[in-house]
Each structure stands twice: as C-alpha cells, then as structure tokens.
Design an enzyme around this catalytic site. Structure first.
Site, PDB file in Angstrom:
ATOM      1  N   HIS A 110      10.913   8.931  85.859  1.00 22.66           N
ATOM      2  CA  HIS A 110      12.068   9.121  86.736  1.00 22.66           C
ATOM      3  C   HIS A 110      11.984  10.435  87.502  1.00 22.66           C
ATOM      4  O   HIS A 110      12.971  11.150  87.627  1.00 22.66           O
ATOM      5  CB  HIS A 110      13.362   9.100  85.910  1.00 22.66           C
ATOM      6  CG  HIS A 110      13.587   7.836  85.146  1.00 22.66           C
ATOM      7  ND1 HIS A 110      14.430   7.752  84.066  1.00 22.66           N
ATOM      8  CD2 HIS A 110      13.071   6.590  85.310  1.00 22.66           C
ATOM      9  CE1 HIS A 110      14.422   6.513  83.588  1.00 22.66           C
ATOM     10  NE2 HIS A 110      13.594   5.796  84.334  1.00 22.66           N
TER      11      HIS A 110
ATOM     12  N   HIS B   5      18.416   5.381  85.317  1.00 26.04           N
ATOM     13  CA  HIS B   5      17.029   5.046  85.586  1.00 26.04           C
ATOM     14  C   HIS B   5      16.928   4.813  87.094  1.00 26.04           C
ATOM     15  O   HIS B   5      17.891   4.397  87.741  1.00 26.04           O
ATOM     16  CB  HIS B   5      16.630   3.789  84.823  1.00 26.04           C
ATOM     17  CG  HIS B   5      16.669   3.959  83.336  1.00 26.04           C
ATOM     18  ND1 HIS B   5      15.573   3.816  82.527  1.00 26.04           N
ATOM     19  CD2 HIS B   5      17.702   4.281  82.502  1.00 26.04           C
ATOM     20  CE1 HIS B   5      15.903   4.023  81.272  1.00 26.04           C
ATOM     21  NE2 HIS B   5      17.193   4.328  81.232  1.00 26.04           N
TER      22      HIS B   5
END
Length: 582
Positions: free
Chosen positions: A516, A560
């Site tokens: 991420h 996410h």
C-alpha cells in the site's frame, strides 16, 4: 489457459489520450475515456495480458508474488524491522500486467474512513470530501453484502463485484462475536466509519478474484477507438518545449523504440513506483536529485520525496482444539488444491475463497496521531490459517521468510488446525522517499524507507496485538478451545513471552508489507510545497499531463488501496472529460 487476448493492434502515431499503466485506475480511464467513439485512446502496459484461471485455486494467493505478474521489488536492508527476513528486506510486491496489483493483491476491498477524505477537503483538495467521493464508490460496485446491502452506501450497477466471502469459518464467526463482546461495534466499514469489526468484503465474484482488467477492459477491449498495447515499457514523456506541455510518450515494444503522440493529454497511471520514476526520468522531480543523474530539469517538483507504507506483522497465532471436522481436514495446500476441490470452488459450492482473510478489526492505539476516537490507526486481519498451511518455496519467497525461521516457527504447526492474525498499521508515523538509481529507465527505483524508524509505529502494532489477546479470552473464541501458540519467534527467545518487549521484538522480526505504498506524487492545493499534482490531478507547472493512480494519495489512508485506485480512475475520468469539454 491462455492470457486474455488484447490483440496486437496496429498503433496510430497519435491519439487523443495516451495512458501509461493498466492498473485498476488505468483500466477505468481506458474504459471511460473511450466511451465516446470520436475519442481515441492508447493504453500502454509494461506487462502482459492477465490469465484469470491462474489465480482461481483457493488459498494460493502468495504464489502469485513469485510470477512475472510482480515486479519483485525489495526494500533496502532494514535497521528496525524485517529483521528476521531474508537479507533483512521486506518484499514490496508491485503488479505488472493488465489489472496491475489487482492481479496479485489480497482482494480486500476497503474504501477508507470518511475522515480521510474530509481531511483532504479541509486541507484544500476541493472535490475530495467523503460526500463527493461516495457516489463514485457506488458507481464502481456491484455489491452483494448480506448485512449491509440496503444501507444506502453501496451500488448495484457497477463493474466491480464486491461481496461477502462465500464461506465463513467457525473462527471468523467466533472472532467477530468475541470482538463485539469486547466492546467493538459490528459495522459496515465501507459506509464511512470503520472503528469496529466486520466480516471481509472482497473484490471477488463467487469467491473468485476480479481485477481491473476483467471488470473494466475484458468486454470492451475490441472498441475500435481503444488500443491496448501490452509489453510496452514507457521510458520518457515527450514535451513541447515552447509551451511546456506533454505531447506524447516514448516506449519500447518488441525491442524497438516507438512514440505515441497525445492530442489532448498524457495520463500516468503506472503506480506509486513507476509513475514517479517516469516523471523523474523525464525531467520532472527534485532538481538536485535529477542533476545528480545528469537529467535536464524541466520542472522542480517534490516527486518521490514522500512515501508512506502500511507495515504490519505476522501473528499472534492460535491453535484450535474444538474445530469442526470439515475445517480440520483443510490443514495443507495439498488437501485444498485438488481437482475435486477446485471444481467445487469454481461452482461456488466449496468451503473456501481465493483469500485466507475472513474478518477485519479496526483498533485505535494510544499513539495515534489523530485524536479523533473514530479514526482507527491499526487494522487487524483474521486469517483462516497460518503459514503451516503452505511452506512451499514460492510462498516463503513471497514474504522473504528464510527456511530456518519457517522450520523453527511455522513447521511445528503442520497438521494442526490453527489460525493467525495480521495487524497492519494504517496511520504510520514513518515516512520515506523514492529515488532514481540512475537515468536508465529500465533500472528499478531506490526505496529509502526504514520500517519503524519512528518507534510509535511499533507501539501501535503491539497495542493491537494485546487487543487481540484480550478478545481471545471472550466466550465465543474460548468455546472453540483456542490456545495461544507460545513458541517465541526466532531471535526473540530472550524476551519474556507475551511481555511488551517480546511483542516489540516479534513485530520487528516478522514484519510484513501489504503493498500500500502511496504519496510519491502527492496531491495538494497550490500553496502546498509538498504537492506534485493539484486536486484535479494535473502535474503542477506542466500542461496536458496528469497523474491518476495511488501515488497521488496525500497521506497514509485507513484503507487497502485497490478500492481507492478504482475511485481515482473514475473521478479522474470525469475531471478529464470536464476539462476537455465533452
């Protein structure tokens, strides 16, 4: 089975739009901008077409990181984290191929907390408040969320299937119930607030992975005004020196250099690593750094000066003594990846999904920077199993797990029904940067990032682990006869087990990444000296050049990043149409 066929179009010398990168945002842009048949669009992708069946077998996700769908990036050797991993390096997986990282990610679909977006808007990023992005999130989705489908937060007509996992294990149900008994509300974490617990919402369809390519491109790939060129590596942005506008892209395909001109815009959607690298190789970036590599400075901008990452940890692990016979039979990859099991899975009648993550808990630690009690800083993922399920070389390589650590910590669990938690830091205090290794566009970038350089990040994860241990004492989990796995991880034997110092050592030893990385082309208002693009995603000081991928996210999000990538693609496509008056 073959890759999805995107053809081998005879490329034009000029298009209205040239898009670099076919991750989720790039796939959305190619679809939306080519909806007008009078507009021509070229989508360049460094990787190949996707092979959907490749990721179908259940619980085989880690193996994908060992394929050529992954760039295979590694961090620099670490001082404060990843200490038990091979070379003291964490694996920074980064997808390549049509679909980008949605081909290899964990299929976890989380939008983020409404406060993420409202904070952006208050800081001057006009158009990015929660109320303004929610319609785009609803546009993206075709949702099938049993408990929350009718709360007004989800869409039914979108291209991306977002669903409950078809199977919920005893552990998932017990953990959610135990967290509720321990004071965490049961909620839809995709409706704006996420402090609490819930079952996983995944970008899957009947348990099978869906990607940017299969959702936004597969059915429209033969539009005559859309050309998709795979195995095409963009090496340089082309400019009109007189106007300082982007006019095209130079790229390689079939070992030949080619150029594609853009009548309207060049759009970079190559991700948090490749987009800033292409900008810097083209003369847009920190002036001193570019001159160091002999690159002519076109525009001095803080490209790559920030990179945030959601660091996390494997563990704690629990053993189940009162599990159901059906689940107890699923103890190894060999038991699952059989023809009968795969056929059951593909028909929607099997007990598994492609993903082992089943539920999510959002925790607020005492070291969180944001004082708002409704803004959590750690997400805890509950996994169906641990690495005792699969100790294959590909899975170990995916997480940089050395053989000695696997043998010492995970191998003793083989043949035992067990499960694991994965706490992930959302609001990191640590910040790094991305730099060029050289002016060679084929070189990987350098990552100047040290996990846990700010010790508060470790403290937040330790707090989350202690919350898991507290929740584990609640009746729903205790009824399963769970027992904490008490073997200390290799390198932490000297600490008293379950003490704060033990868990600090565990976090620093069994560190993991969740792919991420953000902020390398940070979005911000004109007065923000750290911003690379404005709120309409236009590169500051350069005409007809836009960035539309997760590199623009200005600070570590409480999500996410796959859902945010789709959001950025949808919102950018509308802004591009508005700015180009159609």
């Amino acid at each position: 089975m073959k890759d999805i066929d995107y053809g081998n179009p005879r490329l034009y010398s000029e298009y209205d739009y040239v898009i670099v990168g076919a991750g989720p945002a790039g796939c959305v842009l190619a679809n939306r901008l080519s909806e007008d048949p009078s507009v021509t669009v070229l989508l360049l992708e460094i990787g190949r077409g996707e092979r959907p069946s490749f990721s179908e077998p259940p619980l085989t996700l880690p193996m994908l990181a060992s394929t050529d769908y992954n760039f295979g990036y590694l961090t620099e050797p670490q001082k404060y984290g990843c200490l038990g991993l091979t070379g003291r390096q964490c694996n920074w997986a980064h997808g390549r191929g049509v679909g980008g990282s949605s081909i290899i990610n964990n299929m976890i679909y989380t939008r983020g907390n409404r406060r993420d977006f409202d904070n952006w808007a208050r800081a001057g990023m006009v158009g990015w408040s929660w109320d303004e992005v929610l319609p785009y999130y609803k546009r993206i989705e075709h949702s099938n969320i049993k408990d929350f489908d009718n709360n007004g937060a989800h869409g039914k007509g979108g291209r991306v299937s977002v669903e409950d996992c078809p199977f919920r294990s005893q552990v998932a149900k017990a953990f959610v119930a135990a967290a509720e008994q321990s004071g965490y509300p049961y909620l839809d974490y995709n409706a704006g607030d996420n402090f609490g617990v819930s079952f996983l919402q995944a970008h899957t369809k009947r348990g099978r992975r869906v990607t940017g390519g299969t959702t936004y491109l597969k059915d429209i790939r033969h539009r005559p005004n859309l050309h998709i060129s795979t195995r095409s590596w963009a090496t340089e942005i082309l400019f009109n020196d007189a106007t300082n506008e982007a006019v095209g892209v130079k790229f390689t395909k079939n070992k030949r250099y080619r150029t594609a001109r853009a009548r309207r815009e060049v759009i970079l959607s190559a991700g948090a690593f490749e987009t800033p690298k292409l900008l810097m190789n083209s003369g847009i970036g920190p002036a001193a750094h570019l001159r160091q590599h002999g690159i002519h400075v076109r525009k001095d901008l803080p490209v790559g000066r920030r990179i945030y990452e959601h660091g996390g940890v494997f563990g704690p692990v629990f053993i189940i003594h009162n599990g159901s016979p059906a689940e107890s039979n699923l103890l190894s990859l060999e038991n699952v990846v059989t023809l009968d099991e795969i056929l059951r899975f593909r028909n929607g009648s099997g007990p598994l999904t492609t993903n082992s993550i089943e539920s999510l808990l959002y925790v607020k630690s005492p070291v969180a920077a944001d004082p708002d009690p409704a803004m959590p800083d750690v997400e805890v993922m509950q996994s169906f199993t641990s690495f005792s399920f699969d100790s294959s070389s590909s899975t170990n390589a995916a997480y940089q797990l050395p053989d000695a650590l696997v043998r010492q910590y995970f191998t003793p669990l083989e043949g035992t029904r067990n499960f694991m938690f994965l706490p992930m830091l959302l609001k990191t205090h640590t910040v790094g940067r991305l730099e060029l290794k050289s002016r060679n566009p084929f070189n990987h970038p350098l990552f100047r990032y040290q996990y846990f350089e700010d010790a508060r990040d470790v403290e937040a994860l330790v707090y989350a682990i202690k919350e898991v241990l507290r929740i584990a004492q609640a009746a729903p989990l205790q009824k399963l006869g769970i027992e904490q796995y008490r073997r200390p991880v290799l390198g932490c034997e000297h600490e008293e087990f379950n003490s704060d110092d033990y868990w600090r050592c565990h976090v620093r030893t069994l560190t993991t990444t969740f792919e991420h990385q953000v902020s390398t082309c940070r979005m911000g208002p004109d007065h923000d000296p750290d911003a690379v693009v404005d709120p309409r995603l236009r590169v500051r000081g350069i005409g007809r050049l836009r960035v539309a991928d997760i590199s623009i996210i200005p600070e570590p999000p409480s999500a996410h990043t796959c859902a945010m990538s789709y959001l950025i693609g949808e919102k950018a496509s509308d802004m591009i149409k508005e700015d180009n008056h159609y």
